[in-house]
Scaffold this motif. Structure first.
Motif, PDB file in Angstrom:
ATOM      1  N   LEU A  14     -37.403 -31.654  -6.675  1.00 41.98           N
ATOM      2  CA  LEU A  14     -38.744 -31.576  -6.394  1.00 41.98           C
ATOM      3  C   LEU A  14     -39.400 -31.337  -5.152  1.00 41.98           C
ATOM      4  CD1 LEU A  14     -41.465 -32.088  -7.847  1.00 41.98           C
ATOM      5  CD2 LEU A  14     -41.348 -34.405  -6.954  1.00 41.98           C
ATOM      6  N   GLY A  15     -38.714 -31.597  -4.005  1.00 37.82           N
ATOM      7  CA  GLY A  15     -39.097 -31.207  -2.657  1.00 37.82           C
ATOM      8  C   GLY A  15     -39.023 -29.918  -2.560  1.00 37.82           C
ATOM      9  N   LYS A  16     -37.844 -29.287  -2.941  1.00 37.98           N
ATOM     10  CA  LYS A  16     -37.519 -27.823  -2.799  1.00 37.98           C
ATOM     11  C   LYS A  16     -38.217 -26.882  -3.605  1.00 37.98           C
ATOM     12  CE  LYS A  16     -32.427 -28.651  -1.561  1.00 37.98           C
ATOM     13  NZ  LYS A  16     -31.010 -28.205  -1.900  1.00 37.98           N
ATOM     14  N   LEU A  17     -38.497 -27.634  -4.855  1.00 37.58           N
ATOM     15  CA  LEU A  17     -39.403 -26.622  -5.792  1.00 37.58           C
ATOM     16  C   LEU A  17     -41.034 -26.733  -5.071  1.00 37.58           C
ATOM     17  CD1 LEU A  17     -39.815 -25.382  -8.751  1.00 37.58           C
ATOM     18  CD2 LEU A  17     -40.532 -27.779  -9.285  1.00 37.58           C
ATOM     19  N   ILE A  18     -41.398 -27.883  -4.449  1.00 34.47           N
ATOM     20  CA  ILE A  18     -42.886 -27.957  -3.985  1.00 34.47           C
ATOM     21  C   ILE A  18     -42.709 -26.789  -2.533  1.00 34.47           C
ATOM     22  CG2 ILE A  18     -44.316 -29.141  -2.663  1.00 34.47           C
ATOM     23  CD1 ILE A  18     -43.712 -31.718  -4.316  1.00 34.47           C
ATOM     24  N   CYS A  19     -41.597 -26.606  -1.991  1.00 35.68           N
ATOM     25  CA  CYS A  19     -41.710 -26.016  -0.665  1.00 35.68           C
ATOM     26  C   CYS A  19     -41.610 -24.215  -1.470  1.00 35.68           C
ATOM     27  CB  CYS A  19     -40.518 -26.066   0.091  1.00 35.68           C
ATOM     28  SG  CYS A  19     -40.684 -27.775   1.065  1.00 35.68           S
ATOM     29  N   ARG A  20     -41.641 -24.033  -2.480  1.00 34.87           N
ATOM     30  CA  ARG A  20     -41.503 -22.829  -2.838  1.00 34.87           C
ATOM     31  C   ARG A  20     -43.060 -22.383  -2.984  1.00 34.87           C
ATOM     32  NH1 ARG A  20     -37.115 -21.742  -7.594  1.00 34.87           N
ATOM     33  NH2 ARG A  20     -35.118 -22.174  -6.385  1.00 34.87           N
ATOM     34  N   MET A  21     -43.726 -23.228  -3.093  1.00 34.86           N
ATOM     35  CA  MET A  21     -45.490 -22.950  -3.291  1.00 34.86           C
ATOM     36  C   MET A  21     -46.014 -22.452  -2.044  1.00 34.86           C
ATOM     37  SD  MET A  21     -46.290 -26.844  -4.956  1.00 34.86           S
ATOM     38  CE  MET A  21     -48.102 -26.431  -4.860  1.00 34.86           C
ATOM     39  N   PRO A  22     -47.143 -22.060  -2.000  1.00 33.29           N
ATOM     40  CA  PRO A  22     -47.757 -21.246  -0.601  1.00 33.29           C
ATOM     41  C   PRO A  22     -47.785 -22.441   0.304  1.00 33.29           C
ATOM     42  CG  PRO A  22     -49.041 -20.333  -2.561  1.00 33.29           C
ATOM     43  CD  PRO A  22     -47.833 -21.407  -3.201  1.00 33.29           C
ATOM     44  N   LEU A  23     -47.888 -22.376   1.599  1.00 33.92           N
ATOM     45  CA  LEU A  23     -47.777 -23.570   2.314  1.00 33.92           C
ATOM     46  C   LEU A  23     -49.138 -24.372   2.324  1.00 33.92           C
ATOM     47  CD1 LEU A  23     -46.373 -24.827   4.766  1.00 33.92           C
ATOM     48  CD2 LEU A  23     -47.686 -23.547   6.417  1.00 33.92           C
ATOM     49  N   ALA A  24     -50.404 -23.589   1.986  1.00 32.89           N
ATOM     50  CA  ALA A  24     -51.683 -24.183   1.970  1.00 32.89           C
ATOM     51  C   ALA A  24     -51.476 -24.956   0.702  1.00 32.89           C
ATOM     52  CB  ALA A  24     -52.744 -23.189   1.832  1.00 32.89           C
ATOM     53  N   MET A  25     -51.001 -24.660  -0.528  1.00 30.91           N
ATOM     54  CA  MET A  25     -50.791 -25.601  -1.574  1.00 30.91           C
ATOM     55  C   MET A  25     -50.237 -26.805  -1.264  1.00 30.91           C
ATOM     56  SD  MET A  25     -50.653 -22.779  -4.773  1.00 30.91           S
ATOM     57  CE  MET A  25     -50.700 -24.256  -5.946  1.00 30.91           C
ATOM     58  N   GLN A  26     -48.744 -26.675  -0.557  1.00 32.95           N
ATOM     59  CA  GLN A  26     -48.114 -27.826  -0.129  1.00 32.95           C
ATOM     60  C   GLN A  26     -49.096 -28.615   0.395  1.00 32.95           C
ATOM     61  OE1 GLN A  26     -44.361 -26.727   1.833  1.00 32.95           O
ATOM     62  NE2 GLN A  26     -44.656 -24.496   0.913  1.00 32.95           N
ATOM     63  N   MET A  27     -49.493 -28.369   1.623  1.00 30.98           N
ATOM     64  CA  MET A  27     -50.337 -29.297   2.504  1.00 30.98           C
ATOM     65  C   MET A  27     -51.556 -29.935   1.713  1.00 30.98           C
ATOM     66  SD  MET A  27     -48.635 -29.097   5.133  1.00 30.98           S
ATOM     67  CE  MET A  27     -47.090 -28.573   4.310  1.00 30.98           C
ATOM     68  N   ALA A  28     -52.142 -29.138   0.794  1.00 36.88           N
ATOM     69  CA  ALA A  28     -53.278 -29.768   0.126  1.00 36.88           C
ATOM     70  C   ALA A  28     -52.617 -30.865  -1.039  1.00 36.88           C
ATOM     71  CB  ALA A  28     -53.955 -28.714  -0.850  1.00 36.88           C
ATOM     72  N   LEU A  29     -51.439 -30.658  -1.370  1.00 36.29           N
ATOM     73  CA  LEU A  29     -50.906 -31.793  -2.413  1.00 36.29           C
ATOM     74  C   LEU A  29     -50.569 -32.868  -1.498  1.00 36.29           C
ATOM     75  CD1 LEU A  29     -49.482 -32.439  -5.068  1.00 36.29           C
ATOM     76  CD2 LEU A  29     -47.269 -31.192  -4.037  1.00 36.29           C
ATOM     77  N   GLY A  30     -50.141 -32.945  -0.301  1.00 34.43           N
ATOM     78  CA  GLY A  30     -49.843 -33.953   0.739  1.00 34.43           C
ATOM     79  C   GLY A  30     -51.320 -34.718   0.855  1.00 34.43           C
ATOM     80  N   ARG A  31     -52.467 -34.030   1.043  1.00 33.67           N
ATOM     81  CA  ARG A  31     -53.480 -34.532   1.176  1.00 33.67           C
ATOM     82  C   ARG A  31     -53.860 -35.561   0.226  1.00 33.67           C
ATOM     83  NH1 ARG A  31     -54.425 -29.844   3.960  1.00 33.67           N
ATOM     84  NH2 ARG A  31     -55.672 -29.160   2.176  1.00 33.67           N
ATOM     85  N   VAL A  32     -53.679 -34.998  -1.189  1.00 35.14           N
ATOM     86  CA  VAL A  32     -53.796 -35.748  -2.402  1.00 35.14           C
ATOM     87  C   VAL A  32     -53.051 -37.031  -2.448  1.00 35.14           C
ATOM     88  CG1 VAL A  32     -53.742 -35.448  -4.957  1.00 35.14           C
ATOM     89  CG2 VAL A  32     -54.533 -33.743  -3.747  1.00 35.14           C
ATOM     90  N   VAL A  33     -51.838 -36.678  -2.026  1.00 34.41           N
ATOM     91  CA  VAL A  33     -51.005 -38.050  -2.119  1.00 34.41           C
ATOM     92  C   VAL A  33     -51.623 -39.034  -1.113  1.00 34.41           C
ATOM     93  CG1 VAL A  33     -48.650 -38.705  -1.413  1.00 34.41           C
ATOM     94  CG2 VAL A  33     -48.875 -36.766  -2.649  1.00 34.41           C
ATOM     95  N   GLY A  34     -52.071 -38.705  -0.039  1.00 31.95           N
ATOM     96  CA  GLY A  34     -52.493 -39.565   0.868  1.00 31.95           C
ATOM     97  C   GLY A  34     -53.902 -40.341   0.735  1.00 31.95           C
ATOM     98  N   ARG A  35     -54.848 -39.352  -0.219  1.00 27.39           N
ATOM     99  CA  ARG A  35     -55.688 -40.161  -0.759  1.00 27.39           C
ATOM    100  C   ARG A  35     -55.572 -41.184  -1.768  1.00 27.39           C
ATOM    101  NH1 ARG A  35     -60.515 -37.409   0.580  1.00 27.39           N
ATOM    102  NH2 ARG A  35     -60.395 -35.340   1.608  1.00 27.39           N
ATOM    103  N   LEU A  36     -54.312 -40.753  -2.439  1.00 24.68           N
ATOM    104  CA  LEU A  36     -53.786 -41.898  -3.364  1.00 24.68           C
ATOM    105  C   LEU A  36     -53.522 -43.359  -2.883  1.00 24.68           C
ATOM    106  CD1 LEU A  36     -51.922 -39.763  -5.962  1.00 24.68           C
ATOM    107  CD2 LEU A  36     -54.041 -41.123  -6.467  1.00 24.68           C
ATOM    108  N   PHE A  37     -52.878 -43.009  -1.544  1.00 27.51           N
ATOM    109  CA  PHE A  37     -52.317 -44.172  -0.872  1.00 27.51           C
ATOM    110  C   PHE A  37     -53.512 -44.979  -0.310  1.00 27.51           C
ATOM    111  CE2 PHE A  37     -48.046 -42.315  -0.305  1.00 27.51           C
ATOM    112  CZ  PHE A  37     -47.079 -43.632  -0.133  1.00 27.51           C
ATOM    113  N   ASN A  38     -54.554 -44.316  -0.073  1.00 25.43           N
ATOM    114  CA  ASN A  38     -55.772 -44.819   0.310  1.00 25.43           C
ATOM    115  C   ASN A  38     -56.527 -45.654  -0.739  1.00 25.43           C
ATOM    116  OD1 ASN A  38     -58.116 -45.504   2.402  1.00 25.43           O
ATOM    117  ND2 ASN A  38     -58.998 -44.204   0.817  1.00 25.43           N
TER     118      ASN A  38
END
Length: 298
Positions: A14-38
């Motif tokens: 899954l990590g390798k698949l995500i890293c095929r996405m454009p960098l902006a999308m990778q980072m946006a996905l990480g921020r979504v995960v962070g919002r869920l953690f909050n």
């Protein structure tokens, strides 16, 4: 193959698949995960709340809550940054970093001797290591090797090591001092972040007004082996932009007493973190070990 191994392989895939996405999308996905953690109650959020409450006691409760939220979002993006460090394409690294002070590192390594590349656990640290090594390679300098604690999951650690060796060449176990010295003597920097909680060979040193169990190893090593110590820090300046700040040689680590060197080190870390307070790893139990008689903050 057992369930744990299947789960590990699925995570890596899954990590390798995500890293095929454009960098902006990778980072946006990480921020979504962070919002869920909050949003969701969880142990890491509780740790961040405890750390920020004690380390930023001068802030009002509302300001502390906003800092916790910002930190969890930053930590979520930090997960994406770590995966990008491991598996993103080289083209996604180029031109994403502003490097300040590269001449300091060039001068420190000009005699063929390496150094300790001292830093603390910002949420972007591993992505920063890949970015700085990219800049070193472009400048014709030896890339930095990496001192790291092995993951308890040996299967996952094997994936991490293979990926890291693609951009640091050599991963050194945190207890393998002989290999660390060998790397420095061969002209490489060694990335070293000694700011996490320690339960042995440590002293209690102030950090954000709290007594923090701080490893004595860096100061003792720098002093005994006469190592140059160059601090550096990576911080996020935009959704897909980062700055790497390389500081002048930290001579106190080699010349001052162990206690003074560690005091100066923690103060340097604190000064840098205060510039981007939401980007430190506040989800780590930095103050887990306490002086005798002191209550736990967790």
């Amino acid at each position: 193959m057992g369930f744990k191994k299947i789960k590990t392989e699925a995570f890596v895939a899954l990590g390798k698949l995500i890293c095929r996405m454009p960098l902006a999308m990778q980072m946006a996905l990480g921020r979504v995960v962070g919002r869920l953690f909050n949003w969701l109650p969880n142990k890491r959020k509780q740790i961040a709340e405890a750390n920020i409450t004690h380390c930023f006691s001068g802030l009002g409760s509302g300001q502390q809550d906003r800092l916790v939220k910002a930190n969890l979002i930053s930590t979520g993006q930090g997960v994406s940054e770590m995966m990008a460090a491991l598996w993103a394409r080289d083209t996604q690294v180029a031109d994403k970093f502003e490097i300040r002070g590269l001449s300091i590192l060039k001068e420190a390594m000009s005699g063929g001797q390496g150094c300790l590349l001292l830093s603390c656990h910002t949420t972007s640290i591993e992505w920063g290591i890949r970015g700085l090594n990219h800049a070193l390679k472009q400048a014709g300098l030896p890339v930095g090797h990496m001192l790291a604690r092995a993951n308890n999951n040996k299967q996952l650690e094997a994936h991490y090591t293979k990926a890291r060796e693609g951009f640091v060449e050599k991963v050194i176990d945190k207890k393998d001092i002989r290999s660390l010295l060998k790397s420095v003597k061969s002209g490489h920097g060694v990335y070293y972040a000694p700011d996490q909680n320690f339960s042995y060979q440590c002293e209690f040193i102030p950090f954000f007004g709290q007594a923090a169990a701080t490893a004595t190893g860096p100061a003792k090593l720098a002093r005994s082996a006469k190592l140059n110590v160059i601090p550096w820090f990576c911080f996020r300046t935009g959704p897909t932009s980062w700055v790497i700040d390389i500081c002048p040689e930290f001579s106190a680590m080699r010349e001052a007493s162990v206690n003074q060197a560690l005091t100066d080190m923690n103060q340097l870390f604190e000064d840098k973190i205060r510039q981007y307070p939401e980007q430190y790893l506040w989800v780590h139990r930095r103050f887990k070990n306490r002086p005798e008689g002191a209550d736990s903050i967790y």
